[in-house]
Each structure stands twice: as C-alpha cells, then as structure tokens.
Design a protein around this motif. Structure first.
Motif, PDB file in Angstrom:
ATOM      1  N   LEU A  29     105.346 -43.695 149.615  1.00  0.00           N
ATOM      2  CA  LEU A  29     104.905 -42.936 148.445  1.00  0.00           C
ATOM      3  C   LEU A  29     105.645 -43.397 147.192  1.00  0.00           C
ATOM      4  O   LEU A  29     106.827 -43.767 147.254  1.00  0.00           O
ATOM      5  CB  LEU A  29     105.167 -41.442 148.656  1.00  0.00           C
ATOM      6  N   VAL A  30     104.954 -43.359 146.065  1.00  0.00           N
ATOM      7  CA  VAL A  30     105.576 -43.681 144.780  1.00  0.00           C
ATOM      8  C   VAL A  30     105.194 -42.610 143.763  1.00  0.00           C
ATOM      9  O   VAL A  30     104.161 -41.945 143.888  1.00  0.00           O
ATOM     10  CB  VAL A  30     105.149 -45.074 144.262  1.00  0.00           C
ATOM     11  N   VAL A  31     106.040 -42.442 142.771  1.00  0.00           N
ATOM     12  CA  VAL A  31     105.721 -41.580 141.626  1.00  0.00           C
ATOM     13  C   VAL A  31     105.509 -42.471 140.414  1.00  0.00           C
ATOM     14  O   VAL A  31     106.287 -43.391 140.167  1.00  0.00           O
ATOM     15  CB  VAL A  31     106.842 -40.551 141.372  1.00  0.00           C
ATOM     16  N   LEU A  32     104.430 -42.201 139.679  1.00  0.00           N
ATOM     17  CA  LEU A  32     104.074 -43.036 138.527  1.00  0.00           C
ATOM     18  C   LEU A  32     103.615 -42.165 137.372  1.00  0.00           C
ATOM     19  O   LEU A  32     103.068 -41.081 137.568  1.00  0.00           O
ATOM     20  CB  LEU A  32     102.969 -44.020 138.909  1.00  0.00           C
ATOM     21  N   PRO A  33     103.836 -42.645 136.133  1.00  0.00           N
ATOM     22  CA  PRO A  33     103.344 -41.897 134.981  1.00  0.00           C
ATOM     23  C   PRO A  33     101.852 -42.150 134.777  1.00  0.00           C
ATOM     24  O   PRO A  33     101.349 -43.242 135.031  1.00  0.00           O
ATOM     25  CB  PRO A  33     104.151 -42.484 133.820  1.00  0.00           C
ATOM     26  N   THR A  34     101.134 -41.111 134.355  1.00  0.00           N
ATOM     27  CA  THR A  34      99.758 -41.295 133.904  1.00  0.00           C
ATOM     28  C   THR A  34      99.659 -40.699 132.501  1.00  0.00           C
ATOM     29  O   THR A  34     100.658 -40.238 131.941  1.00  0.00           O
ATOM     30  CB  THR A  34      98.729 -40.618 134.834  1.00  0.00           C
ATOM     31  N   ASP A  35      98.469 -40.677 131.950  1.00  0.00           N
ATOM     32  CA  ASP A  35      98.282 -40.134 130.610  1.00  0.00           C
ATOM     33  C   ASP A  35      98.225 -38.613 130.596  1.00  0.00           C
ATOM     34  O   ASP A  35      98.248 -38.002 129.525  1.00  0.00           O
ATOM     35  CB  ASP A  35      97.024 -40.712 129.967  1.00  0.00           C
ATOM     36  N   THR A  36      98.138 -37.977 131.774  1.00  0.00           N
ATOM     37  CA  THR A  36      98.030 -36.517 131.810  1.00  0.00           C
ATOM     38  C   THR A  36      99.265 -35.872 132.432  1.00  0.00           C
ATOM     39  O   THR A  36      99.821 -34.922 131.879  1.00  0.00           O
ATOM     40  CB  THR A  36      96.773 -36.077 132.583  1.00  0.00           C
ATOM     41  N   VAL A  37      99.701 -36.348 133.599  1.00  0.00           N
ATOM     42  CA  VAL A  37     100.891 -35.823 134.270  1.00  0.00           C
ATOM     43  C   VAL A  37     101.549 -36.972 135.032  1.00  0.00           C
ATOM     44  O   VAL A  37     100.978 -38.054 135.150  1.00  0.00           O
ATOM     45  CB  VAL A  37     100.555 -34.694 135.281  1.00  0.00           C
ATOM     46  N   TYR A  38     102.746 -36.732 135.549  1.00  0.00           N
ATOM     47  CA  TYR A  38     103.302 -37.662 136.532  1.00  0.00           C
ATOM     48  C   TYR A  38     102.583 -37.435 137.852  1.00  0.00           C
ATOM     49  O   TYR A  38     102.312 -36.295 138.245  1.00  0.00           O
ATOM     50  CB  TYR A  38     104.811 -37.461 136.692  1.00  0.00           C
ATOM     51  N   GLY A  70      92.221 -49.113 138.633  1.00  0.00           N
ATOM     52  CA  GLY A  70      92.696 -49.854 137.472  1.00  0.00           C
ATOM     53  C   GLY A  70      91.611 -50.482 136.629  1.00  0.00           C
ATOM     54  O   GLY A  70      91.886 -51.024 135.559  1.00  0.00           O
ATOM     55  N   SER A  71      90.351 -50.409 137.084  1.00  0.00           N
ATOM     56  CA  SER A  71      89.237 -51.010 136.351  1.00  0.00           C
ATOM     57  C   SER A  71      87.942 -50.319 136.740  1.00  0.00           C
ATOM     58  O   SER A  71      87.737 -50.006 137.921  1.00  0.00           O
ATOM     59  CB  SER A  71      89.129 -52.498 136.674  1.00  0.00           C
ATOM     60  N   PRO A  72      87.024 -50.106 135.790  1.00  0.00           N
ATOM     61  CA  PRO A  72      85.724 -49.533 136.141  1.00  0.00           C
ATOM     62  C   PRO A  72      84.965 -50.381 137.157  1.00  0.00           C
ATOM     63  O   PRO A  72      84.167 -49.841 137.940  1.00  0.00           O
ATOM     64  CB  PRO A  72      84.984 -49.481 134.798  1.00  0.00           C
ATOM     65  N   ASN A  73      85.208 -51.690 137.170  1.00  0.00           N
ATOM     66  CA  ASN A  73      84.502 -52.559 138.120  1.00  0.00           C
ATOM     67  C   ASN A  73      84.778 -52.177 139.566  1.00  0.00           C
ATOM     68  O   ASN A  73      83.960 -52.423 140.457  1.00  0.00           O
ATOM     69  CB  ASN A  73      84.895 -54.019 137.890  1.00  0.00           C
ATOM     70  N   THR A  74      85.941 -51.556 139.810  1.00  0.00           N
ATOM     71  CA  THR A  74      86.304 -51.142 141.166  1.00  0.00           C
ATOM     72  C   THR A  74      85.324 -50.110 141.705  1.00  0.00           C
ATOM     73  O   THR A  74      85.152 -49.977 142.923  1.00  0.00           O
ATOM     74  CB  THR A  74      87.739 -50.582 141.187  1.00  0.00           C
ATOM     75  N   LEU A  75      84.673 -49.379 140.821  1.00  0.00           N
ATOM     76  CA  LEU A  75      83.724 -48.347 141.249  1.00  0.00           C
ATOM     77  C   LEU A  75      82.632 -48.910 142.155  1.00  0.00           C
ATOM     78  O   LEU A  75      82.167 -48.226 143.074  1.00  0.00           O
ATOM     79  CB  LEU A  75      83.061 -47.693 140.033  1.00  0.00           C
ATOM     80  N   HIS A  76      82.220 -50.135 141.908  1.00  0.00           N
ATOM     81  CA  HIS A  76      81.082 -50.696 142.646  1.00  0.00           C
ATOM     82  C   HIS A  76      81.313 -50.690 144.156  1.00  0.00           C
ATOM     83  O   HIS A  76      80.371 -50.529 144.928  1.00  0.00           O
ATOM     84  CB  HIS A  76      80.777 -52.117 142.159  1.00  0.00           C
ATOM     85  N   GLY A  77      82.567 -50.858 144.566  1.00  0.00           N
ATOM     86  CA  GLY A  77      82.859 -50.882 145.987  1.00  0.00           C
ATOM     87  C   GLY A  77      83.197 -49.527 146.575  1.00  0.00           C
ATOM     88  O   GLY A  77      83.398 -49.414 147.787  1.00  0.00           O
ATOM     89  N   LEU A  78      83.274 -48.504 145.719  1.00  0.00           N
ATOM     90  CA  LEU A  78      83.748 -47.197 146.189  1.00  0.00           C
ATOM     91  C   LEU A  78      82.698 -46.103 146.203  1.00  0.00           C
ATOM     92  O   LEU A  78      82.769 -45.190 147.027  1.00  0.00           O
ATOM     93  CB  LEU A  78      84.926 -46.724 145.324  1.00  0.00           C
ATOM     94  N   LEU A 125      94.721 -43.675 131.344  1.00  0.00           N
ATOM     95  CA  LEU A 125      95.072 -44.414 130.126  1.00  0.00           C
ATOM     96  C   LEU A 125      96.594 -44.505 130.038  1.00  0.00           C
ATOM     97  O   LEU A 125      97.240 -43.827 129.244  1.00  0.00           O
ATOM     98  CB  LEU A 125      94.495 -43.719 128.896  1.00  0.00           C
ATOM     99  N   HIS A 126      97.168 -45.309 130.934  1.00  0.00           N
ATOM    100  CA  HIS A 126      98.617 -45.527 130.898  1.00  0.00           C
ATOM    101  C   HIS A 126      98.895 -46.933 131.412  1.00  0.00           C
ATOM    102  O   HIS A 126      98.483 -47.278 132.521  1.00  0.00           O
ATOM    103  CB  HIS A 126      99.356 -44.504 131.755  1.00  0.00           C
ATOM    104  N   PRO A 127      99.600 -47.759 130.636  1.00  0.00           N
ATOM    105  CA  PRO A 127      99.776 -49.164 131.019  1.00  0.00           C
ATOM    106  C   PRO A 127     100.512 -49.358 132.341  1.00  0.00           C
ATOM    107  O   PRO A 127     100.186 -50.273 133.103  1.00  0.00           O
ATOM    108  CB  PRO A 127     100.550 -49.772 129.844  1.00  0.00           C
ATOM    109  N   VAL A 128     101.515 -48.531 132.624  1.00  0.00           N
ATOM    110  CA  VAL A 128     102.252 -48.680 133.882  1.00  0.00           C
ATOM    111  C   VAL A 128     101.344 -48.371 135.064  1.00  0.00           C
ATOM    112  O   VAL A 128     101.300 -49.112 136.058  1.00  0.00           O
ATOM    113  CB  VAL A 128     103.501 -47.773 133.902  1.00  0.00           C
ATOM    114  N   ALA A 129     100.592 -47.291 134.950  1.00  0.00           N
ATOM    115  CA  ALA A 129      99.664 -46.927 136.025  1.00  0.00           C
ATOM    116  C   ALA A 129      98.618 -48.011 136.239  1.00  0.00           C
ATOM    117  O   ALA A 129      98.354 -48.426 137.377  1.00  0.00           O
ATOM    118  CB  ALA A 129      98.991 -45.597 135.696  1.00  0.00           C
TER     119      ALA A 129
END
Length: 215
Positions: A29-38, A70-78, A125-129
C-alpha cells in the motif's frame, strides 16, 4: 517500517516515486496526494492488495474502492457501454474532481468490493498522482483515513492514522480545502449526479444538459 518522501524536493520525489511504484508492484500500500484528499492506494488488479487496503482503513466490501488512472486513454481497456455524454464529461473535467461510475469490462480480473459490475473511476489533477499512475497503471485509491475519521489534508494526518500498514508515503504538502469529487453515474441513458462535490449540477449541465440529480 514505512518510508516517507518529500515530493516537493526534486531528488526525494524521484526516489519516492520509484519506491512507491515498486511497492505497488509488490502488492503493498502507498499513500499519495491527489487534488481532493490524500489517498491510500494499491494495485487495482491485485485482490489481495485491495483487501489489505480495506483492512487498513477498517472498511468493508460494501463500499467498493474507486480507481484512479493517469490518462483518459486508459478508459478504453476498463469500461464498456461508455456513452458519448460520458466522454464529453471526461473531455470537460478530466483531470479533475469528477468521478464517473461506469460499467467495467466483464473480462477484468479485479475485485474492488461489492461493485455489481461497475467501477467509480477518476483522473486526478495532481502531478505526483499522475506520474505514479502513469508508471504503474490503474490503482484502487480511496481517502487515506480510518473509517469514520476525517479525510486527511496532509501526509501527517494520513500517517498518523494508517502508520506502518502503508509501505510508502508520498508527501506533496497540504491540500488546500478538502472538497470531494462530484460523482456522476453514467451507466444509464441519462447521467445522474450521485454526490455533489467540487462540481455543481449547474457546471455539469453546461456539458450534459439532461443531467439528473439523485434524490
């Protein structure tokens, strides 16, 4: 022993992202920042890791874990049966504070909880995420707090609650003002706002005028 990295410092950020990616691939498990919450995150395709995530939070399978990409293109496979209106919402508000509930591909080998064939999915919308998601692929991510406690605005709060159940903490500094993402269900013919958050019904209706609001 959990490791923590300051992502506002260039060298620490590079090391932290590398270590976080390795941890995710190991099923940790990892903790990462996002644009709304950690958020606390795991490999979306590892049922064991997602189970560990739910255990760390103290939450059950009745609240399925959302997925970040990390990209809208990923949606196609999901996802499947993704409407034109859904794509318009993606184009208008991603990356950003909009979560879409969509039907996931039946062939996907994942177990996010009792999701009944759907997935709640978002591009933050967070560069690290985004950098981590681009490296490791879709992650199951939910707010990095114990169930019943407030969502964390900074890494200290997340680490104080989750401790060594998490392998790597990516500290991106405090997140100003916690406003959750708005959640829109796009599984039907008409988009339905399930939760108003950062985006109001009025903002969403500029893109999808027939949006309904769940009662």
């Amino acid at each position: 022993m959990a490791r923590r990295y300051d992502c506002n410092e260039a060298t620490d950020r590079v090391t932290g992202l590398r270590e976080a990616a390795s941890a995710v691939r190991r099923g940790e498990l990892v903790v990462l920042p996002t644009d709304t919450v950690y958020g606390i995150g795991a490999d979306a395709f590892s049922s064991e890791a997602v189970g560990d995530l739910l255990s760390a939070k103290g939450s059950g399978r009745g609240m399925p874990t959302p997925v970040l990409i990390g990209s809208p293109n990923t949606l196609h496979g999901l996802v499947t049966d993704f409407s034109e209106q859904a794509w318009e919402l993606v184009d208008a508000f991603w990356p950003g504070a909009l979560t879409l509930v969509a039907k996931h591909q039946p062939s996907l080998q994942w177990d996010l909880g009792d999701s009944r064939g759907t997935v709640a999915i978002r591009m933050p919308l967070h560069p690290v995420a985004i950098e981590l998601l681009t490296e490791v692929g879709p992650m199951a991510v939910t707010s990095a707090n114990l169930t019943g406690h407030p969502a964390p605005q900074d890494c200290d709060a997340a680490q104080g609650m989750l401790g060594d159940s998490v392998s790597v903490y990516l500290d991106g500094g405090p997140i100003p003002g916690i406003v959750p993402s708005s959640i829109v269900d796009v599984t039907g013919k008409v988009p339905v706002l399930l939760r108003e958050g950062a985006l109001s019904p009025e903002e969403l209706r500029k893109v999808v005028p027939d949006l309904e609001v769940a009662s």
